[in-house]
Design a protein around this motif. Structure first.
Motif, mmCIF file in Angstrom:
data_model
loop_
_atom_site.group_PDB
_atom_site.id
_atom_site.type_symbol
_atom_site.label_atom_id
_atom_site.label_comp_id
_atom_site.label_asym_id
_atom_site.label_seq_id
_atom_site.Cartn_x
_atom_site.Cartn_y
_atom_site.Cartn_z
ATOM 1 N N HIS A 1 107.052 158.937 9.727
ATOM 2 C CA HIS A 1 108.494 159.023 9.912
ATOM 3 C C HIS A 1 108.915 157.924 10.885
ATOM 4 O O HIS A 1 108.299 157.750 11.948
ATOM 5 C CB HIS A 1 108.889 160.390 10.480
ATOM 6 C CG HIS A 1 108.491 161.547 9.597
ATOM 7 N ND1 HIS A 1 109.334 162.081 8.642
ATOM 8 C CD2 HIS A 1 107.346 162.262 9.536
ATOM 9 C CE1 HIS A 1 108.722 163.074 8.027
ATOM 10 N NE2 HIS A 1 107.512 163.203 8.541
ATOM 11 N N PHE A 2 109.957 157.190 10.564
ATOM 12 C CA PHE A 2 110.400 156.109 11.435
ATOM 13 C C PHE A 2 111.860 155.774 11.122
ATOM 14 O O PHE A 2 112.419 156.231 10.113
ATOM 15 C CB PHE A 2 109.522 154.865 11.262
ATOM 16 C CG PHE A 2 109.440 154.374 9.836
ATOM 17 C CD1 PHE A 2 110.251 153.348 9.385
ATOM 18 C CD2 PHE A 2 108.543 154.949 8.935
ATOM 19 C CE1 PHE A 2 110.185 152.903 8.071
ATOM 20 C CE2 PHE A 2 108.454 154.504 7.626
ATOM 21 C CZ PHE A 2 109.283 153.479 7.192
ATOM 22 N N GLU B 1 109.688 148.013 5.896
ATOM 23 C CA GLU B 1 111.126 148.206 6.091
ATOM 24 C C GLU B 1 111.934 147.261 5.205
ATOM 25 O O GLU B 1 112.995 147.633 4.700
ATOM 26 C CB GLU B 1 111.465 148.016 7.571
ATOM 27 C CG GLU B 1 110.827 149.076 8.453
ATOM 28 C CD GLU B 1 111.087 148.860 9.931
ATOM 29 O OE1 GLU B 1 111.925 147.991 10.278
ATOM 30 O OE2 GLU B 1 110.449 149.544 10.752
ATOM 31 N N ALA B 2 111.432 146.057 4.997
ATOM 32 C CA ALA B 2 112.139 145.092 4.152
ATOM 33 C C ALA B 2 112.196 145.575 2.706
ATOM 34 O O ALA B 2 113.227 145.466 2.034
ATOM 35 C CB ALA B 2 111.464 143.726 4.235
ATOM 36 N N LEU C 1 113.731 157.493 7.745
ATOM 37 C CA LEU C 1 112.862 156.845 6.779
ATOM 38 C C LEU C 1 111.474 157.515 6.755
ATOM 39 O O LEU C 1 111.000 158.006 7.785
ATOM 40 C CB LEU C 1 112.699 155.361 7.106
ATOM 41 C CG LEU C 1 113.987 154.531 7.152
ATOM 42 C CD1 LEU C 1 113.667 153.072 7.458
ATOM 43 C CD2 LEU C 1 114.744 154.642 5.842
ATOM 44 N N GLN C 2 110.858 157.497 5.584
ATOM 45 C CA GLN C 2 109.581 158.177 5.415
ATOM 46 C C GLN C 2 108.664 157.345 4.519
ATOM 47 O O GLN C 2 109.079 156.864 3.465
ATOM 48 C CB GLN C 2 109.822 159.546 4.776
ATOM 49 C CG GLN C 2 108.707 160.538 4.912
ATOM 50 C CD GLN C 2 109.133 161.919 4.445
ATOM 51 O OE1 GLN C 2 109.951 162.052 3.543
ATOM 52 N NE2 GLN C 2 108.591 162.953 5.046
ATOM 53 N N ARG C 3 107.409 157.187 4.955
ATOM 54 C CA ARG C 3 106.408 156.463 4.164
ATOM 55 C C ARG C 3 105.193 157.361 3.987
ATOM 56 O O ARG C 3 104.573 157.777 4.961
ATOM 57 C CB ARG C 3 106.000 155.158 4.858
ATOM 58 C CG ARG C 3 104.906 154.383 4.110
ATOM 59 C CD ARG C 3 104.687 152.997 4.733
ATOM 60 N NE ARG C 3 104.136 153.050 6.065
ATOM 61 C CZ ARG C 3 102.831 153.005 6.353
ATOM 62 N NH1 ARG C 3 101.936 152.921 5.375
ATOM 63 N NH2 ARG C 3 102.413 153.025 7.605
ATOM 64 N N GLN D 1 117.136 149.998 -1.104
ATOM 65 C CA GLN D 1 118.087 150.980 -0.576
ATOM 66 C C GLN D 1 117.571 152.418 -0.707
ATOM 67 O O GLN D 1 118.245 153.311 -1.237
ATOM 68 C CB GLN D 1 119.440 150.833 -1.272
ATOM 69 C CG GLN D 1 120.166 149.525 -0.958
ATOM 70 C CD GLN D 1 120.542 149.409 0.515
ATOM 71 O OE1 GLN D 1 121.393 150.159 1.026
ATOM 72 N NE2 GLN D 1 119.909 148.468 1.206
ATOM 73 N N VAL D 2 116.349 152.636 -0.235
ATOM 74 C CA VAL D 2 115.737 153.965 -0.282
ATOM 75 C C VAL D 2 115.260 154.361 1.110
ATOM 76 O O VAL D 2 115.051 153.518 1.984
ATOM 77 C CB VAL D 2 114.551 154.005 -1.258
ATOM 78 C CG1 VAL D 2 114.998 153.671 -2.668
ATOM 79 C CG2 VAL D 2 113.435 153.055 -0.806
ATOM 80 N N LYS D 3 115.075 155.668 1.293
ATOM 81 C CA LYS D 3 114.545 156.186 2.551
ATOM 82 C C LYS D 3 113.145 156.776 2.385
ATOM 83 O O LYS D 3 112.577 157.296 3.342
ATOM 84 C CB LYS D 3 115.491 157.253 3.117
ATOM 85 C CG LYS D 3 116.834 156.687 3.583
ATOM 86 C CD LYS D 3 117.644 157.720 4.334
ATOM 87 C CE LYS D 3 118.910 157.102 4.911
ATOM 88 N NZ LYS D 3 119.699 158.088 5.712
#
Length: 249
Positions: free
Chosen positions: A203-204, A180-181, A208-210, A187-189
């Motif tokens: 998804h969180f 998250e940091a 936000l998506q990883r 400044q991205v999602k």
């Protein structure tokens, strides 16, 4: 058109099935892409750009074939191939990226990285990483005779293997707060990375998506991106057919 992402192939002469899958992917899929991103650990271990073995030449030739056809190819160093350098880039036409890079993925900003720096609980590894990334140490190592480097790397690989056996999977996975940091900093999602060998789409938070790329130990793993979707797919070793096993966005 598509943008493709791969990582953690761990290519080595002792695993020809992986090399065959990679070669097929490069010649049949990557050649038709908008761009290819390699997010580290392409090799089981890259000893240096002075590797003139037939295997090294074979892999370089696949990238050169791709870039000469006009397909942009970008490379982020991993923990196994952090010695990939300017000579490799010049010989293949790939563009080397930094540890964290923000790209425009069909209108969506995304941060891409290998992923090892996200594993902040693995203090021992991060200390090792900081040491081997010191410019002066790499300068010295790159000037050692190749056969000597081979011996050093064999010892390092053995030590790493022994150490990993004693670590829990949780320690070797990413730290959510660090994820998250990094996303907040850029400044991205959307974040895309490899390293953990745990392919998934997470998804969180607020949208936000990883996306975690998979390794190529038992099958190929490719993230296929178009303007409308992200698709994490597998590629079987035995045939050039795409696997139906995939994760939709």
């Amino acid at each position: 058109m598509t943008t493709l992402f791969i990582s953690d192939l761990h290519l080595t002469p002792s695993a020809p099935e992986i090399t065959d899958c990679f070669t097929r992917f490069m010649r049949e899929e990557a050649i038709h892409a908008d761009a290819l991103y390699v997010l580290g650990d392409l090799f089981e271990f890259w000893i240096g750009d002075d590797d003139n073995s037939d295997f090294a030449k074979q892999i370089k030739s696949e990238f050169k074939r791709l870039t000469q056809a006009g397909i942009p190819c970008f490379f982020t160093q991993g923990n196994r191939d952090f010695l990939v350098g300017k000579r490799f880039a010049k010989q293949t036409g790939v563009t080397l990226l930094g540890d964290e890079t923000v790209i425009d993925l069909y209108g969506t900003p995304a941060v891409i990285l290998h992923g090892d720096t996200l594993c902040t609980d693995d203090v021992q590894y991060l200390a090792y990483r900081e040491k081997v990334h010191q410019p002066w140490l790499q300068w010295v190592f790159n000037r050692i005779p190749f056969w000597v480097k081979n011996k050093i790397v064999a010892k390092v690989q053995s030590d790493i293997s022994d150490t990993k056996k004693m670590k829990s999977m949780e320690i070797m996975d990413v730290t959510q707060s660090e994820v998250e940091a990094v996303m907040h900093k850029h400044q991205v999602k959307l974040m895309i990375h490899g390293h953990t060998h745990r392919p998934n789409i997470h998804h969180f938070g607020e949208g936000l998506q990883r996306i975690v790329l998979g390794d190529w130990y038992e099958q190929g793993s490719v993230l296929v991106c178009t303007q409308s979707h992200l698709d994490l797919q597998t590629r079987p070793f035995a045939t050039p057919q795409n696997s139906n096993n995939h994760l939709e966005k």
